[in-house]
Design a protein around this motif. Structure first.
Motif, PDB file in Angstrom:
ATOM      1  N   ALA A  70       0.831  -1.209   0.000  1.00 11.91           N
ATOM      2  CA  ALA A  70       0.000   0.000   0.000  1.00 11.91           C
ATOM      3  C   ALA A  70       0.864   1.257   0.000  1.00 11.91           C
ATOM      4  O   ALA A  70       0.729   2.117  -0.877  1.00 11.91           O
ATOM      5  N   THR A  71       1.758   1.372   0.971  1.00 15.87           N
ATOM      6  CA  THR A  71       2.597   2.563   1.059  1.00 15.87           C
ATOM      7  C   THR A  71       3.656   2.578  -0.041  1.00 15.87           C
ATOM      8  O   THR A  71       3.811   3.576  -0.746  1.00 15.87           O
ATOM      9  N   GLY A  72       4.375   1.469  -0.187  1.00 11.69           N
ATOM     10  CA  GLY A  72       5.464   1.410  -1.157  1.00 11.69           C
ATOM     11  C   GLY A  72       4.995   1.287  -2.598  1.00 11.69           C
ATOM     12  O   GLY A  72       5.164   2.199  -3.397  1.00 11.69           O
ATOM     13  N   PHE A  73       4.396   0.134  -2.925  1.00 11.12           N
ATOM     14  CA  PHE A  73       4.031  -0.119  -4.317  1.00 11.12           C
ATOM     15  C   PHE A  73       3.025   0.906  -4.845  1.00 11.12           C
ATOM     16  O   PHE A  73       3.249   1.523  -5.893  1.00 11.12           O
ATOM     17  N   CYS A  74       1.920   1.088  -4.135  1.00  8.52           N
ATOM     18  CA  CYS A  74       0.904   2.038  -4.611  1.00  8.52           C
ATOM     19  C   CYS A  74       1.439   3.467  -4.621  1.00  8.52           C
ATOM     20  O   CYS A  74       1.121   4.247  -5.518  1.00  8.52           O
ATOM     21  N   GLY A  75       2.272   3.800  -3.636  1.00  5.20           N
ATOM     22  CA  GLY A  75       2.882   5.124  -3.608  1.00  5.20           C
ATOM     23  C   GLY A  75       3.808   5.355  -4.790  1.00  5.20           C
ATOM     24  O   GLY A  75       3.862   6.445  -5.360  1.00  5.20           O
ATOM     25  N   GLY A  76       4.550   4.312  -5.179  1.00  5.73           N
ATOM     26  CA  GLY A  76       5.438   4.421  -6.335  1.00  5.73           C
ATOM     27  C   GLY A  76       4.705   4.290  -7.658  1.00  5.73           C
ATOM     28  O   GLY A  76       5.107   4.858  -8.671  1.00  5.73           O
ATOM     29  N   PHE A  77       3.629   3.527  -7.655  1.00  9.71           N
ATOM     30  CA  PHE A  77       2.881   3.266  -8.893  1.00  9.71           C
ATOM     31  C   PHE A  77       2.030   4.463  -9.313  1.00  9.71           C
ATOM     32  O   PHE A  77       1.959   4.798 -10.493  1.00  9.71           O
ATOM     33  N   THR A  78       1.389   5.104  -8.356  1.00  8.92           N
ATOM     34  CA  THR A  78       0.532   6.242  -8.678  1.00  8.92           C
ATOM     35  C   THR A  78       1.355   7.526  -8.659  1.00  8.92           C
ATOM     36  O   THR A  78       2.451   7.569  -8.111  1.00  8.92           O
ATOM     37  N   THR A  79       0.812   8.578  -9.258  1.00 13.50           N
ATOM     38  CA  THR A  79       1.600   9.798  -9.355  1.00 13.50           C
ATOM     39  C   THR A  79       0.726  11.046  -9.371  1.00 13.50           C
ATOM     40  O   THR A  79       0.101  11.362 -10.375  1.00 13.50           O
ATOM     41  N   PHE A  80       0.683  11.719  -8.249  1.00 11.73           N
ATOM     42  CA  PHE A  80      -0.083  12.961  -8.172  1.00 11.73           C
ATOM     43  C   PHE A  80       0.657  14.106  -8.856  1.00 11.73           C
ATOM     44  O   PHE A  80       0.034  14.967  -9.474  1.00 11.73           O
ATOM     45  N   SER A  81       1.975  14.118  -8.753  1.00 10.18           N
ATOM     46  CA  SER A  81       2.734  15.218  -9.350  1.00 10.18           C
ATOM     47  C   SER A  81       2.591  15.237 -10.877  1.00 10.18           C
ATOM     48  O   SER A  81       2.438  16.304 -11.474  1.00 10.18           O
ATOM     49  N   THR A  82       2.613  14.078 -11.506  1.00  5.73           N
ATOM     50  CA  THR A  82       2.427  14.029 -12.961  1.00  5.73           C
ATOM     51  C   THR A  82       1.000  14.414 -13.325  1.00  5.73           C
ATOM     52  O   THR A  82       0.773  15.123 -14.301  1.00  5.73           O
ATOM     53  N   PHE A  83       0.043  13.980 -12.521  1.00  7.44           N
ATOM     54  CA  PHE A  83      -1.357  14.371 -12.718  1.00  7.44           C
ATOM     55  C   PHE A  83      -1.485  15.899 -12.688  1.00  7.44           C
ATOM     56  O   PHE A  83      -2.115  16.497 -13.555  1.00  7.44           O
ATOM     57  N   ALA A  84      -0.866  16.529 -11.701  1.00  8.76           N
ATOM     58  CA  ALA A  84      -0.931  17.989 -11.581  1.00  8.76           C
ATOM     59  C   ALA A  84      -0.248  18.662 -12.764  1.00  8.76           C
ATOM     60  O   ALA A  84      -0.762  19.645 -13.326  1.00  8.76           O
ATOM     61  N   LEU A  85       0.908  18.141 -13.177  1.00  6.28           N
ATOM     62  CA  LEU A  85       1.631  18.709 -14.320  1.00  6.28           C
ATOM     63  C   LEU A  85       0.808  18.596 -15.602  1.00  6.28           C
ATOM     64  O   LEU A  85       0.720  19.546 -16.379  1.00  6.28           O
ATOM     65  N   GLU A  86       0.206  17.442 -15.817  1.00  3.19           N
ATOM     66  CA  GLU A  86      -0.599  17.254 -17.031  1.00  3.19           C
ATOM     67  C   GLU A  86      -1.812  18.175 -17.036  1.00  3.19           C
ATOM     68  O   GLU A  86      -2.207  18.683 -18.098  1.00  3.19           O
ATOM     69  N   ASN A  87      -2.400  18.399 -15.877  1.00  2.00           N
ATOM     70  CA  ASN A  87      -3.513  19.346 -15.809  1.00  2.00           C
ATOM     71  C   ASN A  87      -3.046  20.768 -16.115  1.00  2.00           C
ATOM     72  O   ASN A  87      -3.740  21.523 -16.800  1.00  2.00           O
TER      73      ASN A  87
END
Length: 124
Positions: A70-87
């Protein structure tokens, strides 16, 4: 130290999978919609629902599995910063419809995916 190592291991694996999934999807679809990031974020929401529901249901699973997945894999797999940049990019391109669609679809499908992950584990 063991907790930090399992988070590190999961985060590294999650980041590699994010790269591979995003690359595969972005090579297959050429749209203005950031489908690669959208896909990994929604899948990550589903995965975290599955993981946390499994830890809740199967009390014999060790806490380190939750940290790694949950913390490691999901934290590394998902990306809020890229989401914000793309927006930000969509707004700069004046692609307001895609911007609204991306934000709303990410939020709604993300929450629904977590719910579905929990629901699925409870039904098994």
């Amino acid at each position: 130290m063991t907790k930090l190592f399992v988070i590190f291991l999961g985060g590294g694996l999650g980041s590699m999978f994010r790269y591979l999934v995003s690359k595969l999807i972005n090579e297959q679809f050429v749209w203005g919609f950031p489908l690669g990031t959208f896909t990994v974020n929604v899948l990550g929401c589903f995965f975290i629902g599955l993981i946390l529901a499994s830890l809740e249901k199967y009390e014999s699973l060790e806490a380190e599995w939750g940290l790694m997945l949950a913390t490691g894999f999901c934290g590394g797999f998902t990306t809020f910063s890229t989401f914000a940049l793309e927006n930000n990019t969509l707004l700069q391109q004046k692609a307001y419809g895609l911007f609204v669609a991306y934000v709303l679809a990410s939020l709604i499908l993300g929450v629904v995916s977590v719910f579905f992950g929990f629901w699925l584990i409870k039904k098994i």
